[in-house]
Design a protein around this motif. Structure first.
Motif: not given
Ligand code: F0G
Length: 496
Positions: A221-226, A248-250, A271-273
């Motif tokens: 998956c791609a994720s913002t963490g959860n 990275v960093g987010n 890059g971003d999510f």
């Protein structure tokens, strides 16, 4: 462990005892899912839940040939359907026709499951399923044979009464939430109380179960963490390889730590999510890895459990409003779908209005809503609430349907409003992660705007735990005073 080009080949771990053809879904699962279909939300094309690919191996499908995302359609079948001879098995479609007489039968089934001891599972039998806030509603989620299910179990999260009237005598802290929102009858559903600390576990148990049915070796998956923490946990449980792509960093430190600890291969993207999401879809298609973002329609089916459980906790008396934070829009789609289906089955007598709340710097759905959905926006997302820092939500069309159908609303709140609401939730003793506080910030704003009335019955969803992000919105002063171990020193601290 190397990823081979057919991540969907020979099964590992759970399910192996069923004499399955290596890599192909077993006959019992194929039969059970025969009437489960995938419908394109754009062009309405229909596909089977499991499609044969080249050779004997199943080909997972996440999108329609037209590029649209897919929605699961299940034949709802009450386990006692034949005995009772009631009309309680039918295809879900766009028509909404409540069937009150079948509602009582379904309510009884789900209520019996929650009341029959033992709650504590001693083996992965029926009781584990009934103890899950997802699989308790299995006929409405995924009709797969029980032995494929990968569950912690999840769900059964608290529904806190926090309104000015319904908070309970003496709960001064919780009452502050009702005061802040301006609501008499307000509840907070704390999805941060799930096994890995967010609502993602509800979708993940169904997604990883489906991966198990398909014989997948690797999931991503791609994720913002959860999502990554949840995927890592459930993949580990099932003996599959977990691979996650993070901006990275987010990502909050606790979410990253969890993902690494559960043993997932963790790749940080420059890059971003939205970049990570684009990449992982290509990676999964190229390398044959099973994709577990909410683009995967089975994840949405699991997240419906939040909606069903709220209704059951309210004794099937639907609230007037359901408010939740919105990023990739999977949860908006899932909870809205649960309410629609609950209404259609006669479980409830009206569909609650849905209010999706976005962060001001990551509000493409809000912009579309303001333009009556004539245009789809993409934004370069920026917000302190990293979990919802998403500029191109995957479930846009599914969520749009939910907002339109429930006479819902999309609201946007600033980072300052999010952090102020988080402080109120934290100080009440409940606590949540920054993105979750968008629910309270949104409730307050919608009450102020006169859209939600102060005496409406309202449920807000807290999507994640306080514990994973120990920095954002924390009180100043860091870790408290450091003093000598004397009474005098304590006196001087308390006098401050
Ligand atoms: N709240 C939390 C705590 C989240 O982690 C997410 C999404 C959302 C709200 C938004 O939910 O995407 O269904 O609209 N987190 C995803 C992740 C993107 O990768 O963990 P949504």
């Amino acid at each position: 462990m190397a990823i081979n080009s057919t991540g969907l080949q020979p099964s590992q771990g759970a399910g192996e005892e069923n004499n399955r053809v290596q890599g192909a879904p077993a006959l019992d699962a194929m039969q059970a899912l025969a009437s489960t279909m995938l419908r394109c939300v754009e062009c309405l094309a229909l596909y089977p839940a499991i499609e044969a690919g080249q050779s004997a191996f199943p080909m997972p499908r996440y999108r329609c040939d037209c590029g649209g995302v897919l929605d699961v359609e299940i034949l709802f079948k009450h386990p006692d359907a034949q005995k009772r001879q009631t009309q309680d098995a039918f295809f879900f479609d766009a028509d909404i026709n409540a069937l009150p007489e079948s509602g009582a039968v379904w309510r009884q089934l789900f209520d019996e499951r929650i009341s029959s001891p033992p709650i504590w599972a001693t083996s992965t039998d029926k009781h584990l399923l009934d103890a899950s806030g997802v699989w308790r509603y299995r006929e409405l989620v995924l009709p797969v044979p029980n032995h494929y299910v990968i569950s912690r179990p999840e769900g059964n999260t608290a529904l806190y009464p926090v309104g000015m009237e319904n908070c309970g005598i003496g709960r001064i802290g919780h009452r502050q939430i009702g005061v802040y929102a301006g609501l008499d009858r307000f509840f907070l559903k704390h999805e941060g109380e799930n096994p890995t600390g967010s609502f993602k576990d509800r979708g993940m148990t169904v997604g990883v179960t489906m991966a198990n049915v398909m014989g997948a070796k690797a999931v991503a998956c791609a994720s913002t963490g959860n999502t990554s923490a949840s995927l890592a946990s459930y993949a580990a449980q099932a003996g599959m390889r977990g691979i996650v792509f993070l901006p990275v960093g987010n990502v909050a430190a606790g979410k990253l730590a969890q993902t690494l600890a559960y043993g997932a291969t963790t790749v940080q993207i420059e890059g971003d999510f939205d970049d990570a999401m684009h990449l992982v879809e290509n990676v999964c298609n190229e390398l044959g890895i099973y994709l577990l973002n909410s683009l995967n329609p089975f994840r949405i089916e699991g997240q419906k459990g939040i909606g069903f459980e709220i209704l059951q906790q309210l004794d099937w008396q639907a609230p007037d409003w359901l408010i939740l934070p919105a990023g990739n829009l999977g949860n908006t789609s899932a909870i809205g779908k649960a309410f629609r289906q609950a209404y259609q089955l006669g479980l409830i007598s009206h569909i609650p209005r849905i209010a999706s709340i976005q962060a001001e710097g990551a509000n493409p759905f809000y912009r579309s809503f303001n333009g009556k959905f004539t245009e789809r926006f993409l934004v370069q997302a920026e917000t302190v609430a990293t979990a919802i820092k998403i500029g191109n939500p995957v479930s846009y069309t599914r969520a749009r349907r939910v907002i339109e159908e429930s006479d819902g609303i999309v609201e946007s709140v600033s980072d300052t409003e999010i952090l102020a609401a988080k402080a109120v939730i934290d100080r009440s003793g409940i606590g949540c992660e920054p993105a979750s506080a968008a629910s309270l910030a949104g409730a307050r704003k919608l009450v102020e705007r006169g859209i939600i009335r102060h005496d409406d019955r309202v449920v807000g969803v807290l999507t994640g735990t306080l514990l994973k992000d120990s920095k954002t919105g924390m009180p100043q002063g860091g870790s408290g005073s450091v003093i000598k171990p004397t009474i005098e020193a304590v006196r001087s601290v308390l006098a401050q």
